[in-house]
Design a protein around this motif. Structure first.
Motif, PDB file in Angstrom:
ATOM      1  N   ALA A   8       1.049  -1.241   0.045  1.00 50.79           N
ATOM      2  CA  ALA A   8       0.064  -0.091   0.080  1.00 50.79           C
ATOM      3  C   ALA A   8       0.815   1.466  -0.043  1.00 50.79           C
ATOM      4  O   ALA A   8       0.653   2.312  -0.680  1.00 50.79           O
ATOM      5  N   LEU A  12       1.150   4.343  -2.952  1.00 49.28           N
ATOM      6  CA  LEU A  12       1.121   5.753  -2.775  1.00 49.28           C
ATOM      7  C   LEU A  12       2.467   6.268  -3.064  1.00 49.28           C
ATOM      8  O   LEU A  12       2.066   7.718  -3.349  1.00 49.28           O
ATOM      9  N   VAL A  84      -5.516   0.035  -2.153  1.00 43.11           N
ATOM     10  CA  VAL A  84      -4.832   0.576  -0.783  1.00 43.11           C
ATOM     11  C   VAL A  84      -5.744   0.821   0.456  1.00 43.11           C
ATOM     12  O   VAL A  84      -5.279   0.204   1.708  1.00 43.11           O
ATOM     13  N   ARG A  88      -5.186  -1.470   3.935  1.00 43.30           N
ATOM     14  CA  ARG A  88      -4.839  -0.847   5.114  1.00 43.30           C
ATOM     15  C   ARG A  88      -5.873  -1.200   6.060  1.00 43.30           C
ATOM     16  O   ARG A  88      -5.932  -1.370   7.356  1.00 43.30           O
TER      17      ARG A  88
END
Length: 248
Positions: A8, A12, A84, A88
């Motif tokens: 993740a 990003l 993502v 998370r």
């Protein structure tokens, strides 16, 4: 930090400004997930499609390549955002993506089904939003009869060509033999039409564009799209080819 949390963060950390950037992130995801993961199956199909679109952009097939590439970047970003969010905090991604993410480790569901389930979420939910966002950024309207719309239709042909290749790749060997014997591949493919899905996505984009200044209506319609895409995704994951379809 787990490997999935690390993925993740890596997604990003990689800004997407071009279709080449999108391909790089898709390749990174491909290398981070095991082939048994249902998300890997979708990601593999998505990479194939995006790489073909990149090739057609380079060959000058499109009349508005800058707009098309912008759409591709915005569109891919919605998939990356959903992934993502799920990595998370499981369950936090849009409803459209939940069937794929919840079933990603289920070996009784074929890779082809997982890939099409992801395509369903991405097209039936994300695409309309991406079209509206792209038009907003570029100061244009999502209108039929424009170069942008013509290019949008060309993508249908590219997707259908890629889907044929991916179907053979994702359903191979013993698995393919079993699924064909059950009629499962044919049944799954019969439920899914990329052209119809993209036609509906454009129509939904027109509606979202028309109500974009009314926050309540916009959010209500977007949630409806999300809910319906999630419902359709679960249908694509159902075991098929049993019972009355056996012909006995």
């Amino acid at each position: 930090m787990t490997s999935l949390e690390s993925l993740a963060d890596r997604i990003l950390s990689r800004p997407q400004r071009s279709i080449h950037d999108v391909l790089a992130v898709l390749e990174m995801i491909d290398g981070a997930l095991p082939t048994s993961d249902g998300v890997h199956a979708f990601n593999e199909l998505y990479f194939l499609v995006t790489d073909r679109i990149r090739g057609e952009i380079d060959r000058g097939r499109f009349t508005a390549p800058v707009l098309l590439e912008e759409l591709d970047v915005v569109f891919a970003g919605l998939y990356f955002d959903a992934l993502v969010a799920e990595l998370r905090a499981p369950g936090s991604s849009p409803r459209a993506w939940q069937p794929l993410f919840e079933s990603r480790g289920d070996r009784s569901i074929s890779r082809l089904q997982h890939a099409l389930c992801g395509m369903n979420a991405h097209i039936n939910h994300d695409l309309a939003i991406a079209v509206v966002e792209t038009c907003s950024r570029k100061g244009i309207e999502p209108r039929r009869g424009t170069g942008f719309f013509d290019d949008y239709l060309v993508i249908n042909d590219i997707l259908e060509e890629a889907e044929k290749v991916a179907t053979k790749k994702l359903a191979t060997g013993v698995l393919r033999d079993v699924e064909e014997a059950l009629g499962r591949v044919d049944n799954v493919m019969a439920m899914w039409s990329v052209r119809r899905a993209r036609d509906a996505a454009w129509a939904n984009a027109e509606v979202l564009w028309a109500i974009r200044d009314n926050d309540l209506l916009y959010e209500t319609f977007r949630k409806t799209i999300d809910r319906m895409a999630g419902f359709a995704g679960r249908g694509l994951l159902l075991p098929r080819g049993f019972g009355g379809e056996s012909g006995t």
